[in-house]
Scaffold this motif. Sequence first.
Motif, PDB file in Angstrom:
ATOM      1  N   LEU A 255      32.458  48.119  26.996  1.00  0.00           N
ATOM      2  CA  LEU A 255      31.210  48.190  27.745  1.00  0.00           C
ATOM      3  C   LEU A 255      30.956  49.617  28.225  1.00  0.00           C
ATOM      4  N   GLN A 256      32.011  50.309  28.596  1.00  0.00           N
ATOM      5  CA  GLN A 256      31.883  51.719  28.977  1.00  0.00           C
ATOM      6  C   GLN A 256      31.380  52.554  27.804  1.00  0.00           C
ATOM      7  N   LYS A 257      31.861  52.248  26.626  1.00  0.00           N
ATOM      8  CA  LYS A 257      31.410  52.963  25.434  1.00  0.00           C
ATOM      9  C   LYS A 257      29.927  52.714  25.184  1.00  0.00           C
ATOM     10  N   GLN A 258      29.493  51.477  25.421  1.00  0.00           N
ATOM     11  CA  GLN A 258      28.079  51.158  25.233  1.00  0.00           C
ATOM     12  C   GLN A 258      27.200  51.890  26.249  1.00  0.00           C
ATOM     13  N   MET A 259      27.682  52.018  27.478  1.00  0.00           N
ATOM     14  CA  MET A 259      26.937  52.755  28.493  1.00  0.00           C
ATOM     15  C   MET A 259      26.812  54.223  28.113  1.00  0.00           C
ATOM     16  N   ALA A 260      27.919  54.791  27.607  1.00  0.00           N
ATOM     17  CA  ALA A 260      27.899  56.192  27.184  1.00  0.00           C
ATOM     18  C   ALA A 260      26.952  56.385  26.000  1.00  0.00           C
ATOM     19  N   ARG A 261      26.942  55.420  25.111  1.00  0.00           N
ATOM     20  CA  ARG A 261      26.083  55.489  23.920  1.00  0.00           C
ATOM     21  C   ARG A 261      24.607  55.445  24.306  1.00  0.00           C
ATOM     22  N   SER A 262      24.277  54.592  25.257  1.00  0.00           N
ATOM     23  CA  SER A 262      22.874  54.430  25.642  1.00  0.00           C
ATOM     24  C   SER A 262      22.412  55.499  26.623  1.00  0.00           C
ATOM     25  N   GLY A 263      23.360  56.110  27.337  1.00  0.00           N
ATOM     26  CA  GLY A 263      22.998  57.099  28.345  1.00  0.00           C
ATOM     27  C   GLY A 263      22.378  56.490  29.580  1.00  0.00           C
ATOM     28  N   ARG A 264      22.529  55.172  29.742  1.00  0.00           N
ATOM     29  CA  ARG A 264      21.947  54.462  30.877  1.00  0.00           C
ATOM     30  C   ARG A 264      23.048  53.708  31.613  1.00  0.00           C
TER      31      ARG A 264
ATOM     32  N   PHE B 119      24.725  50.768  33.710  1.00  0.00           N
ATOM     33  CA  PHE B 119      24.483  49.337  33.865  1.00  0.00           C
ATOM     34  C   PHE B 119      24.741  48.941  35.311  1.00  0.00           C
ATOM     35  N   THR B 120      23.952  48.027  35.815  1.00  0.00           N
ATOM     36  CA  THR B 120      24.179  47.515  37.163  1.00  0.00           C
ATOM     37  C   THR B 120      25.405  46.599  37.147  1.00  0.00           C
ATOM     38  N   ASP B 121      25.902  46.286  38.323  1.00  0.00           N
ATOM     39  CA  ASP B 121      27.037  45.364  38.411  1.00  0.00           C
ATOM     40  C   ASP B 121      26.681  44.005  37.812  1.00  0.00           C
ATOM     41  N   GLU B 122      25.440  43.578  38.027  1.00  0.00           N
ATOM     42  CA  GLU B 122      25.002  42.293  37.463  1.00  0.00           C
ATOM     43  C   GLU B 122      25.016  42.335  35.944  1.00  0.00           C
ATOM     44  N   GLN B 123      24.524  43.436  35.368  1.00  0.00           N
ATOM     45  CA  GLN B 123      24.519  43.559  33.916  1.00  0.00           C
ATOM     46  C   GLN B 123      25.941  43.568  33.367  1.00  0.00           C
TER      47      GLN B 123
ATOM     48  N   HIS C  18      23.588  47.660  23.559  1.00  0.00           N
ATOM     49  CA  HIS C  18      23.121  48.897  22.930  1.00  0.00           C
ATOM     50  C   HIS C  18      21.612  48.899  22.688  1.00  0.00           C
ATOM     51  N   LEU C  19      20.966  47.727  22.824  1.00  0.00           N
ATOM     52  CA  LEU C  19      19.520  47.645  22.639  1.00  0.00           C
ATOM     53  C   LEU C  19      18.733  47.957  23.913  1.00  0.00           C
ATOM     54  N   ASP C  20      19.402  47.984  25.044  1.00  0.00           N
ATOM     55  CA  ASP C  20      18.705  48.198  26.314  1.00  0.00           C
ATOM     56  C   ASP C  20      17.987  49.544  26.331  1.00  0.00           C
ATOM     57  N   GLY C  21      16.743  49.500  26.797  1.00  0.00           N
ATOM     58  CA  GLY C  21      15.962  50.725  26.885  1.00  0.00           C
ATOM     59  C   GLY C  21      15.319  51.155  25.580  1.00  0.00           C
ATOM     60  N   ASN C  22      15.527  50.373  24.535  1.00  0.00           N
ATOM     61  CA  ASN C  22      14.964  50.708  23.225  1.00  0.00           C
ATOM     62  C   ASN C  22      14.000  49.652  22.695  1.00  0.00           C
ATOM     63  N   TYR C  23      14.151  48.426  23.152  1.00  0.00           N
ATOM     64  CA  TYR C  23      13.290  47.327  22.753  1.00  0.00           C
ATOM     65  C   TYR C  23      12.898  46.535  23.997  1.00  0.00           C
ATOM     66  N   THR C  24      11.662  46.087  24.053  1.00  0.00           N
ATOM     67  CA  THR C  24      11.165  45.387  25.232  1.00  0.00           C
ATOM     68  C   THR C  24      11.667  43.950  25.282  1.00  0.00           C
ATOM     69  N   VAL C  25      12.387  43.626  26.348  1.00  0.00           N
ATOM     70  CA  VAL C  25      12.770  42.244  26.641  1.00  0.00           C
ATOM     71  C   VAL C  25      11.629  41.618  27.438  1.00  0.00           C
ATOM     72  N   PHE C  26      11.084  40.513  26.939  1.00  0.00           N
ATOM     73  CA  PHE C  26       9.938  39.916  27.621  1.00  0.00           C
ATOM     74  C   PHE C  26      10.086  38.426  27.912  1.00  0.00           C
ATOM     75  N   GLY C  27      11.228  37.853  27.574  1.00  0.00           N
ATOM     76  CA  GLY C  27      11.418  36.434  27.832  1.00  0.00           C
ATOM     77  C   GLY C  27      12.885  36.061  27.864  1.00  0.00           C
ATOM     78  N   GLN C  28      13.151  34.779  28.118  1.00  0.00           N
ATOM     79  CA  GLN C  28      14.521  34.299  28.214  1.00  0.00           C
ATOM     80  C   GLN C  28      14.589  32.836  27.802  1.00  0.00           C
ATOM     81  N   VAL C  29      15.599  32.492  27.010  1.00  0.00           N
ATOM     82  CA  VAL C  29      15.893  31.099  26.702  1.00  0.00           C
ATOM     83  C   VAL C  29      16.533  30.472  27.929  1.00  0.00           C
TER      84      VAL C  29
END
Length: 228
Positions: free
Chosen positions: A143-152, A154-158, A170-181
């Motif tokens: 998860l640390q590697k993913q944070m470094a990769r994205s440059g963003r 993550f909150t404790d909740e995330q 790795h998709l965070d900040g690159n594609y719009t999340v607009f819903g949830q199952v």
Amino acid sequence: MPKIILLLLLPLLSVAQKPSKKDYLVTLKTDYGMMHLILHNQTPKHKENFIKLVEQKFYDGLLFHRIIEGFMVQGGDPNSRSAAAGQPLGSGDIGYKVPAEFMPELFHKKGAVAAARDNNPEKASSGCQFYIVQGRVWDDENLQKQMARSGRPFTDEQKQTYKTLGGSPHLDGNYTVFGQVIDGIAVIDSIAKQPRGPMDRPNQDIRMAMEGKWVKKKKITKQFGYQY
């Protein structure tokens, strides 16, 4: 995400006119079961557009044309409705883009509904293609590697969500999340594990149909446990 050629913007409906005590509940029917989705108010352009397409029955009969186990399942290509077996899919469009609506609190956890897009510099979304995240569970190191990769950061909740429920950070900040199952999340697993061809199209067609209605939020919470 597949390349999609999109040019125009669609005039959108006004979700804000609907009573705040209600929300739009989407029922997504597939060959492997049924899911229920909610659409986020924080992404009004995407919500309005998706409601419009559901009301028009645009998605009925389309395929989940791209599936990758441990990642996501994708659909919404209008070319998939009558596609021949083995036909490459993913470039179909509806003639417009939806401007990106990135919200830090909306992230790619399992069951997140997000918009596909091409490589346009504004990261504007496809007007019709979407994907539902399956993802995987992450440990602290990766998860640390993913944070470094994205440059963003993550909150404790995330972090906790990615380490328990799972997702595709790795998709965070690159594609719009607009819903949830919010119900039937195991259907994602059933679809994602199906045999697929070299372009990630399922060997056997997996079709969808959608319907939506405005439901009291209290009823949604009572029936599905979703908290507003």
